[in-house]
Every structure is written in structure tokens, then in C-alpha cells.
Design a protein around this motif. Structure first.
Motif, mmCIF file in Angstrom:
data_model
loop_
_atom_site.group_PDB
_atom_site.id
_atom_site.type_symbol
_atom_site.label_atom_id
_atom_site.label_comp_id
_atom_site.label_asym_id
_atom_site.label_seq_id
_atom_site.Cartn_x
_atom_site.Cartn_y
_atom_site.Cartn_z
ATOM 1 N N ALA A 56 0.835 -1.207 0.000
ATOM 2 C CA ALA A 56 0.000 0.000 0.000
ATOM 3 C C ALA A 56 0.869 1.256 0.000
ATOM 4 O O ALA A 56 0.594 2.212 -0.738
ATOM 5 C CB ALA A 56 -0.932 -0.011 1.201
ATOM 6 N N LEU A 57 1.918 1.247 0.813
ATOM 7 C CA LEU A 57 2.818 2.397 0.875
ATOM 8 C C LEU A 57 3.541 2.588 -0.451
ATOM 9 O O LEU A 57 3.676 3.717 -0.936
ATOM 10 C CB LEU A 57 3.831 2.219 2.003
ATOM 11 N N LYS A 58 3.966 1.491 -1.054
ATOM 12 C CA LYS A 58 4.647 1.569 -2.345
ATOM 13 C C LYS A 58 3.728 2.197 -3.392
ATOM 14 O O LYS A 58 4.154 3.046 -4.170
ATOM 15 C CB LYS A 58 5.075 0.175 -2.789
ATOM 16 N N GLY A 59 2.482 1.773 -3.377
ATOM 17 C CA GLY A 59 1.511 2.336 -4.318
ATOM 18 C C GLY A 59 1.307 3.826 -4.102
ATOM 19 O O GLY A 59 1.250 4.605 -5.059
ATOM 20 N N ARG A 60 1.215 4.242 -2.836
ATOM 21 C CA ARG A 60 1.033 5.663 -2.537
ATOM 22 C C ARG A 60 2.247 6.472 -2.973
ATOM 23 O O ARG A 60 2.109 7.564 -3.529
ATOM 24 C CB ARG A 60 0.784 5.870 -1.049
ATOM 25 N N VAL A 61 3.446 5.939 -2.725
ATOM 26 C CA VAL A 61 4.673 6.659 -3.099
ATOM 27 C C VAL A 61 4.773 6.763 -4.615
ATOM 28 O O VAL A 61 5.101 7.821 -5.155
ATOM 29 C CB VAL A 61 5.915 5.965 -2.499
ATOM 30 N N GLN A 62 4.478 5.664 -5.297
ATOM 31 C CA GLN A 62 4.550 5.689 -6.757
ATOM 32 C C GLN A 62 3.542 6.663 -7.343
ATOM 33 O O GLN A 62 3.830 7.349 -8.317
ATOM 34 C CB GLN A 62 4.327 4.294 -7.330
ATOM 35 N N ASP A 63 2.367 6.724 -6.742
ATOM 36 C CA ASP A 63 1.346 7.643 -7.245
ATOM 37 C C ASP A 63 1.732 9.103 -7.018
ATOM 38 O O ASP A 63 1.385 9.970 -7.815
ATOM 39 C CB ASP A 63 -0.004 7.359 -6.573
ATOM 40 N N SER A 64 2.450 9.372 -5.934
ATOM 41 C CA SER A 64 2.777 10.762 -5.618
ATOM 42 C C SER A 64 4.125 11.211 -6.190
ATOM 43 O O SER A 64 4.450 12.394 -6.129
ATOM 44 C CB SER A 64 2.772 10.967 -4.100
ATOM 45 N N PRO A 68 9.108 12.432 -14.113
ATOM 46 C CA PRO A 68 10.547 12.587 -14.429
ATOM 47 C C PRO A 68 11.449 11.960 -13.356
ATOM 48 O O PRO A 68 12.481 11.369 -13.683
ATOM 49 C CB PRO A 68 10.750 14.098 -14.483
ATOM 50 N N LEU A 69 11.043 12.074 -12.110
ATOM 51 C CA LEU A 69 11.835 11.483 -11.036
ATOM 52 C C LEU A 69 11.814 9.954 -11.114
ATOM 53 O O LEU A 69 12.833 9.300 -10.912
ATOM 54 C CB LEU A 69 11.324 11.959 -9.670
ATOM 55 N N ARG A 70 10.651 9.393 -11.448
ATOM 56 C CA ARG A 70 10.564 7.926 -11.602
ATOM 57 C C ARG A 70 11.439 7.448 -12.753
ATOM 58 O O ARG A 70 12.092 6.410 -12.660
ATOM 59 C CB ARG A 70 9.117 7.501 -11.838
ATOM 60 N N GLU A 71 11.461 8.208 -13.843
ATOM 61 C CA GLU A 71 12.298 7.835 -14.989
ATOM 62 C C GLU A 71 13.778 7.855 -14.609
ATOM 63 O O GLU A 71 14.535 6.952 -14.963
ATOM 64 C CB GLU A 71 12.032 8.772 -16.167
ATOM 65 N N LYS A 72 14.197 8.885 -13.883
ATOM 66 C CA LYS A 72 15.600 8.985 -13.454
ATOM 67 C C LYS A 72 15.956 7.845 -12.498
ATOM 68 O O LYS A 72 17.050 7.278 -12.581
ATOM 69 C CB LYS A 72 15.877 10.333 -12.774
ATOM 70 N N ALA A 73 15.055 7.514 -11.611
ATOM 71 C CA ALA A 73 15.312 6.401 -10.688
ATOM 72 C C ALA A 73 15.445 5.093 -11.448
ATOM 73 O O ALA A 73 16.306 4.266 -11.141
ATOM 74 C CB ALA A 73 14.191 6.304 -9.661
#
Length: 110
Positions: A56-64, A68-73
Motif C-alpha cells: 500500500a505504501l509503495k503504491g502511494r509513493v509511486q502515485d505521488s 521525471p523522477l521515476r524515470e531517473k530512478a
């Protein structure tokens, strides 16, 4: 038919009905008990509950997290997987530097 014979037939029918009622009550009690045991088992399964909370926490973090930050990660993750040796060496170097800094701080404190 005598009155005694009539009483035996009536009490036999009443007994059968009460036995059926008892069986139904026992089955209902077993079903409720089974549900209670399952609920308690779910509450005591700490690993499963931790995994659910982590998901659940992973989903919330991914949604927020901005795209661009997700792509860099993702780029950093794939780069680290392709070049494991340099990443591990850098990590080991960082641990060594931290250990030396802690050691030096402890010596100064004496």
C-alpha cells in the motif's frame, strides 16, 4: 391407539425436530467459529500484514512521485545493475570512510 402410544409418537416427532434444530445450531456455531479462527489467524500473521502495508505504501509513493523522477530512478537502477562492480566498490568505499570517521571521532573523545 392408546394414550401412551400416542405420547410416544408425539415425543419421537418432537425429539426429531429438536435434534434437527440442534444439528443446525451446531453447524452454525462451527461456521462462526471457523470465521473467527480465520480472522484471528489473519491478525496474527505479521509477515502478511507487513507485506500488505508495504504494498500500500509503495503504491502511494509511486502515485505521488513525479514522472521525471521515476524515470531517473529507473535509469539509475538499470545503470547500477549493469555496472555492479563499480557500484559495490563505491559502496564499500563509503562504508570504509564512515568507519574511519567514527573511529577518529571516538579517539578524539577519549
Amino acid at each position: 391407539m392408546t394414550d401412551e402410544a400416542h405420547d410416544d409418537v408425539t415425543s419421537g416427532a418432537e425429539t426429531a425436530e429438536s435434534m434437527d434444530e440442534l444439528r443446525a445450531e451446531v453447524e452454525d456455531t462451527r461456521a462462526r467459529l471457523g470465521s473467527t479462527v480465520e480472522a484471528l489467524a489473519a491478525k496474527t500473521d505479521v509477515v502478511a500484514r507487513a507485506k500488505e502495508k508495504a504494498a500500500a505504501l509503495k503504491g502511494r509513493v509511486q502515485d505521488s512521485t513525479p514522472e521525471p523522477l521515476r524515470e531517473k530512478a529507473q535509469q539509475a537502477r538499470s545503470l547500477a545493475r549493469r555496472n555492479r562492480t563499480p557500484v559495490l566498490a563505491a559502496g564499500a568505499g563509503a562504508v570504509l570512510v564512515a568507519a574511519l570517521a567514527v573511529r577518529r571521532a571516538r579517539r578524539k573523545g577519549k
